[in-house]
Design a protein around this motif. Structure first.
Motif, PDB file in Angstrom:
ATOM      1  N   ALA A   1       6.824   9.199  -4.601  1.00 43.50           N
ATOM      2  CA  ALA A   1       7.353   8.109  -3.774  1.00 43.50           C
ATOM      3  C   ALA A   1       6.527   6.833  -3.875  1.00 43.50           C
ATOM      4  CB  ALA A   1       7.409   8.557  -2.308  1.00 43.50           C
TER       5      ALA A   1
ATOM      6  N   PHE B   1      10.015   3.757   1.228  1.00 47.93           N
ATOM      7  CA  PHE B   1      10.872   4.528   2.135  1.00 47.93           C
ATOM      8  C   PHE B   1      10.436   4.406   3.592  1.00 47.93           C
ATOM      9  CE2 PHE B   1       7.506   7.655   1.406  1.00 47.93           C
ATOM     10  CZ  PHE B   1       7.343   8.212   2.670  1.00 47.93           C
TER      11      PHE B   1
ATOM     12  N   LEU C   1       8.717  13.441   8.599  1.00 48.65           N
ATOM     13  CA  LEU C   1       9.340  13.016   7.343  1.00 48.65           C
ATOM     14  C   LEU C   1       9.141  14.094   6.284  1.00 48.65           C
ATOM     15  CD1 LEU C   1       6.639  12.188   5.568  1.00 48.65           C
ATOM     16  CD2 LEU C   1       6.859  10.043   6.765  1.00 48.65           C
ATOM     17  N   SER C   2       9.859  13.943   5.182  1.00 46.50           N
ATOM     18  CA  SER C   2       9.782  14.938   4.106  1.00 46.50           C
ATOM     19  C   SER C   2       9.522  14.322   2.733  1.00 46.50           C
ATOM     20  CB  SER C   2      11.094  15.738   4.048  1.00 46.50           C
ATOM     21  OG  SER C   2      12.193  14.860   3.809  1.00 46.50           O
ATOM     22  N   GLN C   3       9.408  13.000   2.675  1.00 46.04           N
ATOM     23  CA  GLN C   3       9.279  12.336   1.369  1.00 46.04           C
ATOM     24  C   GLN C   3       7.924  12.544   0.702  1.00 46.04           C
ATOM     25  OE1 GLN C   3      10.531  11.060   4.149  1.00 46.04           O
ATOM     26  NE2 GLN C   3      12.219   9.641   3.764  1.00 46.04           N
ATOM     27  N   ILE C   4       6.913  12.918   1.467  1.00 44.69           N
ATOM     28  CA  ILE C   4       5.583  13.184   0.918  1.00 44.69           C
ATOM     29  C   ILE C   4       5.276  14.665   1.116  1.00 44.69           C
ATOM     30  CG2 ILE C   4       3.118  12.652   1.030  1.00 44.69           C
ATOM     31  CD1 ILE C   4       4.724  10.289   0.091  1.00 44.69           C
TER      32      ILE C   4
ATOM     33  N   LEU D   1       4.783   2.426  -0.053  1.00 46.00           N
ATOM     34  CA  LEU D   1       5.753   3.504   0.128  1.00 46.00           C
ATOM     35  C   LEU D   1       7.038   2.890   0.696  1.00 46.00           C
ATOM     36  CD1 LEU D   1       3.441   6.203   1.796  1.00 46.00           C
ATOM     37  CD2 LEU D   1       4.300   6.251  -0.563  1.00 46.00           C
TER      38      LEU D   1
END
Length: 379
Positions: free
Chosen positions: A129, A292, A231-234, A290
């Motif tokens: 990301a 997002f 969150l789930s992006q990392i 980042l």
């Protein structure tokens, strides 16, 4: 008059580590005084980072020893530290930074640290990301990581108590006077006398030094930690990421992302309230790195104090011309990660098992003599 063999002022991670190591080495009669509660100062408000990526040999060696200790913390102390060796990824966005990184990595590798120079594309493979459009390179060390500050300081304190160390909480030191070959310590609880005093009071060390006329060049500097919504992006096993130029950093913690950044324009103070007006500034840096995050909210925040020195290095050792008075402060954000090694070294110094020359890079007199090597990997 109460007596103690060693008095330690400050029950943060440094003070508790020194107390533990002294007791482990067989030193009796250790008393630690804390004006609030164990770890309630800077320790409980730090990010818990543990890295070996420094620019000076002295700091790298402190890190290498401390990492080894954290790896066996539960075996040594009897409780877990929650040490997660997910690595550190440090980003360079200028040619000057990249040159510093190359020199530092060469030194780190010569001392056994498995740091690597990586390309922007390789950095993005580690953190998909990540926006790397302005990144020229990065350093990555897989054996770096982070631990839980509360677990570490409480672990040191509990282990120290089991070995006979007395920790006096909600007991503020209000006066220190030299009395012949001993030190007279006045507290809000009682008076004590000891041949040895250790000042391990973090950002407040300069104030404590004034009690005895010692100039301890420590600047209190507020640092924020912001916590996002889940969150789930990392990925949870992602490394701690640092942008070298502005000090912006982030890492996973539980379901959220935590992040922070230094504010070089903020005046010196002991204010630990959250400045929500700083969020738009750090938010811009966060969203640039980042993207997002523009769609992610911030759930909460906290602020604590760095104890910065003119060269971003700690002050460790006996005060010149004041026998029995030792300093362990001014860690410039590195105290938590260096606490195991510093605890061992200060204990050995007090007990005469370590030559003062071993700690010369951290001696107080370096500021008067103006002979010191600035730590360039300062965050």
């Amino acid at each position: 008059m109460n007596t103690a063999e060693v008095v330690i002022i400050g029950a943060g991670v440094i003070g508790c580590s020194i107390g533990y190591h002294l007791a482990k080495m067989g030193c009796p009669g250790i008393a630690i005084f804390e004006k609030n509660l164990i770890g309630s100062g800077s320790t409980e408000r730090c990010a818990g980072g543990i890295r070996q990526q420094f620019s000076t040999e002295a700091n790298i060696k402190l890190s290498v020893e401390s990492v080894r200790f954290f790896e066996r913390f539960e075996e040594e102390i009897g409780s877990p530290a929650d040490f997660r060796q997910h690595g550190y990824l440090i980003l360079a966005t200028t040619e000057e930074e990249l040159a510093i990184f190359a020199q530092s990595v060469a030194l780190q590798r010569s001392l056994g640290v498995k740091t690597e120079l990586v390309t922007p594309q390789e950095a993005r493979k580690i953190i998909p990301a990540l926006n790397v459009r302005d990144v020229l390179g990065a350093t990555y060390c897989p054996t770096d990581g982070y631990a839980d500050p509360y677990s570490v300081v409480q672990g040191f304190a509990s282990a120290a108590r089991r070995l006979g160390v007395k920790i006096y909480q909600e007991t503020e030191v209000t006066g220190i006077q030299q009395a012949g070959r001993a030190w007279h310590i006045t507290t809000t609880r009682d008076d004590f006398q000891s041949p040895t005093v250790v000042i391990a009071t973090g950002a407040w060390s300069g104030q404590v030094g004034k009690m005895i006329g010692v100039d301890i060049p420590v600047r209190p500097s507020r640092r924020h930690i912001f916590v996002t919504e889940p969150l789930s992006q990392i990925a949870k096993n992602s490394p701690m990421v640092v942008e070298f130029q502005n000090g912006f950093w982030f890492r996973r913690e539980g379901q959220a992302l935590i992040f922070g950044m230094r504010n070089p324009n903020e005046p010196e103070s002991f204010d630990t309230s959250v400045d929500w007006g700083f969020l738009p500034i750090i938010g811009e840096a966060a969203c640039r790195r980042l993207p997002f995050l523009e769609e992610v909210g911030v759930g909460r925040a906290q602020a604590g104090l760095h104890e910065d020195t003119p060269d971003a290095n700690a002050i460790i050792g006996e005060v010149p011309d004041m026998a029995g008075l030792y300093l362990a402060c001014g860690f410039s954000g590195h105290g938590f990660m260096h606490s195991p090694a510093v605890g061992r070294m200060v204990a050995e110094l007090i007990l005469g098992r370590l030559a003062a020359s071993e700690l010369s890079p951290f001696g107080l007199e370096r500021f008067k003599l103006r002979i010191y090597q600035e730590e360039r990997c300062f965050i």
